[in-house]
Motif scaffolding. Sequence first.
Motif, short mmCIF file in Angstrom:
data_model
loop_
_atom_site.label_atom_id
_atom_site.label_comp_id
_atom_site.label_asym_id
_atom_site.label_seq_id
_atom_site.Cartn_x
_atom_site.Cartn_y
_atom_site.Cartn_z
N ALA A 96 -62.12 60.52 20.61
CA ALA A 96 -62.16 61.10 21.84
C ALA A 96 -62.98 62.57 21.69
O ALA A 96 -63.63 62.89 22.70
N GLU B 45 -57.05 53.14 28.88
CA GLU B 45 -56.91 54.04 27.77
C GLU B 45 -57.72 55.30 27.75
O GLU B 45 -58.88 55.22 28.35
N PRO B 46 -57.15 56.39 27.16
CA PRO B 46 -58.03 57.43 27.27
C PRO B 46 -59.60 57.43 26.89
O PRO B 46 -60.41 58.04 27.55
N LEU B 47 -59.61 56.58 25.82
CA LEU B 47 -61.14 56.46 25.37
C LEU B 47 -61.72 55.64 26.21
O LEU B 47 -63.09 55.93 26.52
N TYR C 22 -57.75 52.68 20.70
CA TYR C 22 -58.30 53.42 21.98
C TYR C 22 -57.45 54.74 22.61
O TYR C 22 -57.55 55.30 23.43
N ARG C 23 -56.93 55.11 21.33
CA ARG C 23 -56.40 56.62 21.49
C ARG C 23 -56.62 57.39 20.34
O ARG C 23 -55.66 58.07 19.93
N ASP C 24 -57.58 57.29 19.57
CA ASP C 24 -58.11 57.87 18.48
C ASP C 24 -58.73 59.40 18.77
O ASP C 24 -59.70 59.45 19.46
#
Lengths: 344, 367
Positions: free
Chosen positions: B13, B221-223, B7-9
Motif C-alpha cells: 500500500a 480491497e484497499p490495494l 490485497y491488504r499488505d
Amino acid sequence: MSIQCPTPHHDDEVVLLGHGAGGRLTAELLDQLVLPSLGGDTGPLEDAALLPGYRELVISTDSFVVSPLFFPGGDIGSLAVHGTVNDLAMRGAWPIALSVSLIVEEGLPMAELRAVMASLGKAAQEAGVPVVTGDTKVVGRGAADRLFVNTTGVGQRHGSLHPSAALARPGDAVLLSGPIGLHGTTVLSTREGLGFESDIASDSRPLHRLVLALAPNGPAIHVLRDPTRGGLAAALNEIARDSAVTVEIEESAVPVPEAVASACDLLGLDPLIVANEGCLIAFVTADAADDVLLAMRSLPEGAHAVRIGEVTAREPHGRVVLRTMVGARRIVEMPLGEQLPRIC
Amino acid sequence: MKYLDEYRDPALARRLLDELRRTTTRPWRIMEVCGGQTHTLVRQGIDELLPAGMRMIHGPGCPVCVTPLETLDRAMAIAARPGVILTSFGDMLRVPGSDTDLLSLRARGADVRVVYAPMDAVRLAAAHPEREVVFLAVGFETTAPANATAVLHAARLGLANSSMLVSHVLVPPAMTALLDDPDCDVQAFLAAGHVCAVMGWREYEPIAARYQVPIVVTGFEPLDLLEGILMAVRQLESGRFEVRNQYARAVRRAGNTDAQDAVREVFQVTDRAWRGIGALPDSGLELRQKYRLFDAARRFDVGGLRPVEDAECIAGAILTGAKLPTDCAAYSTRCTPRHPLGAPMVSSEGTCAAFHAAGRTPTRSTS
C-alpha cells in the motif's frame, strides 16, 4: 438532473431488537430508561458489581437468549456458565457459586432440554463452580423462543487484582488474549444456514483461569473486559468513555481468523463489532505488558495473546482510534445496534 | 483466505501511494461509483492520503440509498398486510420511508425477515403456502442475476405466493447522467468490480470515448483501490481515456454471459426514479410481462401512497458527488445512523454512514 432530499421520520415508541445488541441503542436504553428507574449510583457500567459492604465479593447476572440453542463450539447451556464466569473474572474475581434460572417454552423437546442441562452442568463442573440455586418456569408456546437461561454468579476477588473500566491510563498497553469474531459469525452462520459451519466454531470458554494467571501482576492491570455483544469496538469505546482516555489500536495487529474475515467480507460485517465469548482485553502498564503477555500465553485460552495498541493522552478523550493498514487514522465508533448484513 | 492478506499488505500500500504521488502532477478528481468502494476508501483513510489537491468524489452506487421513497413506502404498506412475509437484505430494513422503517414495523408486529439470498425468499414461499412471501429486490446489475434466477425458480415450482417488489437500477445511465450535468467535474471513474463481473466492461467503452474520461474497473480491497486510482491517474496524466481493468482476477470484458442471459430472460429495461437524484431514462429493470405474476407491485394494490421528501437533507448532492457529507449542516448532529435524515446515512455503503463510521467531522472535511 433535479436533486431532491429524502427526510424520513423515525419510530422511537417501541423497543427494537437493536436495543439489546450492546451498542449505542443499548446504552441509550440504560441511560434514559433503566438506570433512572433504579436510582442509586451512576458510575461506569462494569461486567460485575461489588457487593455493598463486602469489598472482595462481586456479583453478576446475565440472560442468554441465543438462537439456535446449539452451535459449533457450544450451546446455550455452556454459554450461560462461561458468560457469567467471565463477567466475574473481568472484575478480577474467582467464581464461588452460580444460580441458574430457566424459562422454557412449552413444546421444547425434552431431549434438547436434557442436552442443554447436561452441557451446563459439565461446563460448571469444568469451571469448578457449583450451581447452588435455581428456578424453572414453563411458558406457553410463543411466549418465549424455545429456551432462555439466566445465570447469576458471585465471585471473590484475587488479592491486588482490582480492575475497572474506569482505570485505563495514558501509557497503558492494550492486550488481547486471542482472535476475535468467532462467536458472532458462528451463531449468525448457524442460525441463517449460511454454510460457514465447517470453518468456524464459537470461542465460548471460561476465562477465570487466565485471569488467575494475571493475578501476580495485579496492580499493573488496570482494566479487564471481555468483548461480547458489540465486539471489540463496543468494549474499547466503553473503556475509553469510562476512563476518559483515547485508545489507539493497530488494525494489522488485531487477530481476525481467516474464516471470520471471509464471512464478514461476504456479509458486509465489521469483525470489530462481532461478538466474542472467549477472549479478553487487558489494559496494563507499559512496563508490565511483556510479563502479562507471557502469563497469558502460558495458558491455552491466551496462547495467541497480542498487543494491539495503547492508551494515549490525545484529545478529545473517550475515543477509539484505529491506525489503518495504509497508515491513516480513523475513529472506531460505538456500534449502533443490530448488525445488518449488506445487500451485496 | 490468502487473497485478503495479499490485497491488504501495508508495505505494498505504501509503495502504491508513493508511486501515485510521483505520478500525479495535477489535482485530479476521480469518482468511485460504488458505495462498497466508498466504504473501503473512507474506512482505510485512503482518500486522506492522496496527493495534495487530488480528490475522490463519492458516487451514487449505494443501492440502498437510491431506492425510491415510494418503493420503500410500498414495501411497508405490503408488509403491514395480514398474511404477508416481507423479506429483504439486512441493510434495507433500517432505511427510512415517509413515516417509519421496516425494523420499526417489525417491532410492531409485521413479519419482516432478513434473507441472505433471494432464493431464501422462494424457499420461504414454498414452505409457507398459506402466506404471501414478498422479496424487496433492489440493487445494481450485481444482484439482478440472483433475483432473476429466483423468479425462474419460483416459476418452475409454480409458486403462486411468491413475488418481488423490483427496484433495480443500472450503472451506465447514472454515469452518463452525471457527465451530462454541466456542473459535473468528474475527470475519471473507478467502475465497480462486481457490477463488471456480471456485465463486463463493453458498455463502458462508448462512455469513455464519448466523454473522454478514463474508466478503470476496480475491486474493493484497499490495494485494489490504490491500484485503480493509480491506473486512472496514469491515463489522466498522459491524456488517454480508455477502459482498463484493475480487477482482472474477477472480471473479463464480456462479463458473465450466463448471468446476463438470466437477467434478459426475466427483466426488461425501464425508466427508473433514483432517490435523491430523480428520474433517469432506461436506468432500471422491471419484470417482463411473462413474469408479471411474480410482480408484487401488481399483486398488491396498496394505493394512496404519498411519499414525503423534505428539503433539509442534501442526499441528492451527496449521491451525485456535488457535496461531501461533512458539507451538510445536519451531518452528525440532526442526522446520524440512529436518526438518519436520508438513506446515505443508513446503509453501510452510504457515503454519509461511511464518513460517520470513520468519525469524520466537518473540520476534517476533505472538501
